[in-house]
Design an enzyme around this catalytic site. Structure first.
Site, PDB file in Angstrom:
ATOM      1  N   TRP A  84       0.817  -1.216   0.000  1.00 15.58           N
ATOM      2  CA  TRP A  84       0.000   0.000   0.000  1.00 15.58           C
ATOM      3  C   TRP A  84       0.850   1.266   0.000  1.00 15.58           C
ATOM      4  O   TRP A  84       0.406   2.320   0.455  1.00 15.58           O
ATOM      5  CB  TRP A  84      -0.995  -0.008   1.158  1.00 15.58           C
ATOM      6  CG  TRP A  84      -2.027  -1.076   0.949  1.00 15.58           C
ATOM      7  CD1 TRP A  84      -2.011  -2.334   1.458  1.00 15.58           C
ATOM      8  CD2 TRP A  84      -3.198  -0.979   0.137  1.00 15.58           C
ATOM      9  NE1 TRP A  84      -3.110  -3.055   1.003  1.00 15.58           N
ATOM     10  CE2 TRP A  84      -3.851  -2.242   0.187  1.00 15.58           C
ATOM     11  CE3 TRP A  84      -3.756   0.043  -0.643  1.00 15.58           C
ATOM     12  CZ2 TRP A  84      -5.031  -2.492  -0.499  1.00 15.58           C
ATOM     13  CZ3 TRP A  84      -4.938  -0.216  -1.330  1.00 15.58           C
ATOM     14  CH2 TRP A  84      -5.561  -1.465  -1.243  1.00 15.58           C
ATOM     15  N   LYS A 117      -6.057  -0.157  -5.277  1.00 15.56           N
ATOM     16  CA  LYS A 117      -6.750   1.078  -5.659  1.00 15.56           C
ATOM     17  C   LYS A 117      -5.856   1.854  -6.609  1.00 15.56           C
ATOM     18  O   LYS A 117      -4.720   1.471  -6.884  1.00 15.56           O
ATOM     19  CB  LYS A 117      -7.044   1.938  -4.421  1.00 15.56           C
ATOM     20  CG  LYS A 117      -8.055   1.373  -3.448  1.00 15.56           C
ATOM     21  CD  LYS A 117      -8.363   2.377  -2.349  1.00 15.56           C
ATOM     22  CE  LYS A 117      -9.437   1.855  -1.401  1.00 15.56           C
ATOM     23  NZ  LYS A 117      -9.829   2.870  -0.393  1.00 15.56           N
ATOM     24  N   ASP A 331     -33.456   0.562 -16.047  1.00 11.69           N
ATOM     25  CA  ASP A 331     -34.056   1.193 -14.875  1.00 11.69           C
ATOM     26  C   ASP A 331     -34.201   2.706 -15.040  1.00 11.69           C
ATOM     27  O   ASP A 331     -33.299   3.379 -15.528  1.00 11.69           O
ATOM     28  CB  ASP A 331     -33.197   0.902 -13.640  1.00 11.69           C
ATOM     29  CG  ASP A 331     -33.718   1.596 -12.401  1.00 11.69           C
ATOM     30  OD1 ASP A 331     -34.781   1.181 -11.905  1.00 11.69           O
ATOM     31  OD2 ASP A 331     -33.084   2.568 -11.947  1.00 11.69           O
ATOM     32  N   GLU A 385     -38.198   0.738 -18.245  1.00 12.52           N
ATOM     33  CA  GLU A 385     -39.019   1.238 -17.141  1.00 12.52           C
ATOM     34  C   GLU A 385     -39.280   2.730 -17.370  1.00 12.52           C
ATOM     35  O   GLU A 385     -38.542   3.591 -16.917  1.00 12.52           O
ATOM     36  CB  GLU A 385     -38.329   1.028 -15.788  1.00 12.52           C
ATOM     37  CG  GLU A 385     -39.255   1.360 -14.631  1.00 12.52           C
ATOM     38  CD  GLU A 385     -38.537   1.708 -13.343  1.00 12.52           C
ATOM     39  OE1 GLU A 385     -39.204   1.729 -12.288  1.00 12.52           O
ATOM     40  OE2 GLU A 385     -37.325   1.989 -13.375  1.00 12.52           O
TER      41      GLU A 385
END
Length: 395
Positions: A84, A117, A331, A385
């Protein structure tokens, strides 16, 4: 007068005053397609392949990672493999000049299961980000922090039933949420759904299952509609292979499997999602007020940007390719279709659909996405939708 370019729409006499606008919409769809395909020099199917270029891939015995971040000034991979720490060995290089950053690393550098990350820098700031195209994100049970996770098992899942065992026909849909379908007071898993819920769905006579909340989301209470990682199946419910096993079992039982595709908005979270990804609010989304959906507390995509369409169209293809889904329920598209998001509008007559409030770029994206899906999977099920009743939406 019937228009050969508008099919059945011109059969409705109430639409006759608006045929000019309908033609304009059809023309805009073709304009956008030509723009994305370089006037037909490539197919839309070829264009919608960003997931095989961006993100982390193991190719020809080495790791290759790419990210689109045009405002970034430096990017590092940080994770278990670097303890890290920010190390020069993991610094990405600015690639083709169009905001693409990349790095190649030897096979032993990283391993399956490693957490990681991006450490990203931009003018006047910096931040930790999860890769936009990450295929897996996991949450630490103690700190609740999300990280991307390298997912490269030694053996790939072997599909037994990539398609439903029998043609489905007219869909009779059972809408369901993997995590909330269990009777126990806990978050259910893909395999528990396969063992406990699927037999009941089959016994009730349904021929299609619609899964909610498949794409990764940081807030479980959103039911999965505040998506952060569009290419990652939610790790709350299990591994990618376990989701594939569930889809396989549904197909074996003769059911089609569709999922809710949330391209109408995205979560505001910056540490987990793609909002302010490279330090700008307008990379994937509209800038200013248009980029915020106040009612949903989320971000709104800019459907006019080719890079955003590259992301979204590739996402629509990805779930068909990788998980053998049989289609989608799009959606919340009313929010996409109108500049007013459909809020406070009753849609009482046809003039409501032709008063200048329609977002032509969003409409064109939906049309092209539907076209792409049926190119990849001709028998796909696509459901919109929409609560506005827009004429011609499914024409």
């Amino acid at each position: 007068m019937r228009s050969p370019h508008l099919a059945k729409l011109s059969d409705d006499p109430w639409l006759e005053p608006f045929l000019g606008q309908l033609r304009q919409r059809a023309d805009h769809i073709r304009y956008l397609e030509n723009r994305l395909t370089s006037d037909g020099n490539i197919t839309l199917n070829t264009f919608a392949n960003a997931h095989e270029y961006y993100g982390l891939h193991f190719r020809s015995g080495k790791w290759i990672f790419r990210e689109w971040a045009p405002n970034a000034t430096a990017i590092y991979l940080v994770g278990d493999f670097s303890d890290w720490n920010q190390l020069d060995a993991y610094a990405l290089h600015y690639g083709d000049g169009n905001g693409v950053w990349e790095i190649e690393l030897s096979a032993e550098t990283m391993a399956h299961g490693d957490l990681y990350k991006l450490k990203m820098y931009w003018p006047g700031g910096e931040g930790d980000r999860l890769p936009a195209y990450t295929r897996r994100a996991v949450q630490d049970p103690e700190t609740h922090v999300f990280c991307a996770q390298i997912w490269h098992p030694e053996t790939s899942y072997v599909w037994k039933f990539p398609n439903p065992a029998e043609p489905v026909g007219a869909p009779l849909v059972y809408e369901s949420h993997v995590g909330m379908a269990q009777e126990e007071a806990k978050v259910g898993s893909y395999l528990e759904y396969k063992e406990k819920i699927l037999p009941r769905v089959v016994a009730m006579g349904y021929n299609t299952i619609q899964f909610m909340g498949i794409m990764e989301h940081p807030y479980y209470g959103s039911f999965g509609y505040h998506v952060s990682n569009f290419f990652a199946a939610s790790s709350r419910f299990g591994t990618p292979e376990e989701l594939k096993e569930l889809v396989d079992a549904c197909h074996e039982a003769g059911l089609a499997v569709i999922m809710d595709l949330v391209h109408s908005h995205a979560v505001k979270n910056e540490a987990e999602g793609i909002s302010c990804f490279d330090g700008t609010l307008y990379q994937y989304f509209h800038d200013g007020d248009r980029g915020d959906h106040d009612a949903w507390d989320s971000r709104c995509f800019d459907y006019a940007k080719p890079e955003v369409l590259h992301f979204l169209l590739s996402n629509a293809r990805y779930w068909l390719d990788e998980y053998n889904f049989d289609g989608y329920r799009f959606d919340g598209i009313t929010s996409m279709l109108y500049h007013h998001r459909g809020l406070g509008t009753a849609f009482t007559d046809y003039s409501c659909y032709f008063d200048g409030s329609v977002d032509l770029d969003a409409l064109a994206y939906l049309a092209l996405s539907n076209q792409l899906i049926h190119t990849v999977r001709p028998d796909a099920i696509t459901i919109a939708e929409d609560v506005s009743g827009m004429p011609g939406l499914v024409a």
